[in-house]
Design a protein around this motif. Sequence first.
Motif, PDB file in Angstrom:
ATOM      1  N   THR A 197      41.510  26.302  46.187  1.00 24.29           N
ATOM      2  CA  THR A 197      40.073  26.196  46.330  1.00 24.29           C
ATOM      3  C   THR A 197      39.244  27.464  45.446  1.00 24.29           C
ATOM      4  OG1 THR A 197      40.248  28.035  48.329  1.00 24.29           O
ATOM      5  CG2 THR A 197      40.222  25.581  48.763  1.00 24.29           C
ATOM      6  N   THR A 198      40.209  28.089  44.780  1.00 21.78           N
ATOM      7  CA  THR A 198      39.555  29.087  43.759  1.00 21.78           C
ATOM      8  C   THR A 198      39.406  28.761  42.406  1.00 21.78           C
ATOM      9  OG1 THR A 198      41.746  30.277  43.317  1.00 21.78           O
ATOM     10  CG2 THR A 198      40.604  31.217  45.313  1.00 21.78           C
ATOM     11  N   LYS A 256      44.535  27.946  49.393  1.00 20.96           N
ATOM     12  CA  LYS A 256      43.490  29.060  48.905  1.00 20.96           C
ATOM     13  C   LYS A 256      43.585  29.203  47.613  1.00 20.96           C
ATOM     14  CE  LYS A 256      44.347  32.144  53.060  1.00 20.96           C
ATOM     15  NZ  LYS A 256      44.539  33.394  53.234  1.00 20.96           N
ATOM     16  N   GLN A 273      48.957  29.154  51.563  1.00 16.60           N
ATOM     17  CA  GLN A 273      48.485  29.929  50.386  1.00 16.60           C
ATOM     18  C   GLN A 273      48.160  29.133  49.191  1.00 16.60           C
ATOM     19  OE1 GLN A 273      48.450  33.352  50.729  1.00 16.60           O
ATOM     20  NE2 GLN A 273      48.766  32.842  52.904  1.00 16.60           N
TER      21      GLN A 273
END
Length: 129
Positions: free
Chosen positions: A75-76, A72, A69
């Motif tokens: 990477t945003t 993720k 999580q």
Amino acid sequence: AWTPPPDPLPVLQQFNLLSLLAYLETQETRAIDLLDLYRELYAGDDETVQIITRNIRDEKFHASWTRIQLEKWATTGRAAEVLQARRVAAGIDRRAFWIQLAGFIAALPKLLLCGARPPVLSRKPACRE
């Protein structure tokens, strides 16, 4: 007159889910390390080792899920926030470690005197020549 309860979303946003995930990642990883130590200490007690091994498997799943999580989120475009949350979580974990260690040291004499010892402490040490 009746008023509806407040919208919970602003409260959840104040809680900072990112910080919680970083803290959980730290705690789950530390739990794996501690359980590995306990498994080693209780070698020879097959039933206890089996339970500890099952708990390690669960903790590894939790640690993996929280890490995924956080990756993720990183990477945003939030990599700096993730890094900062992990640093804060590590600082909290270090303080918790020292508090827990102090508690363990305080309880150690009673544990040893009452016979509640893992098998590794019950064995005679190997003689060195």
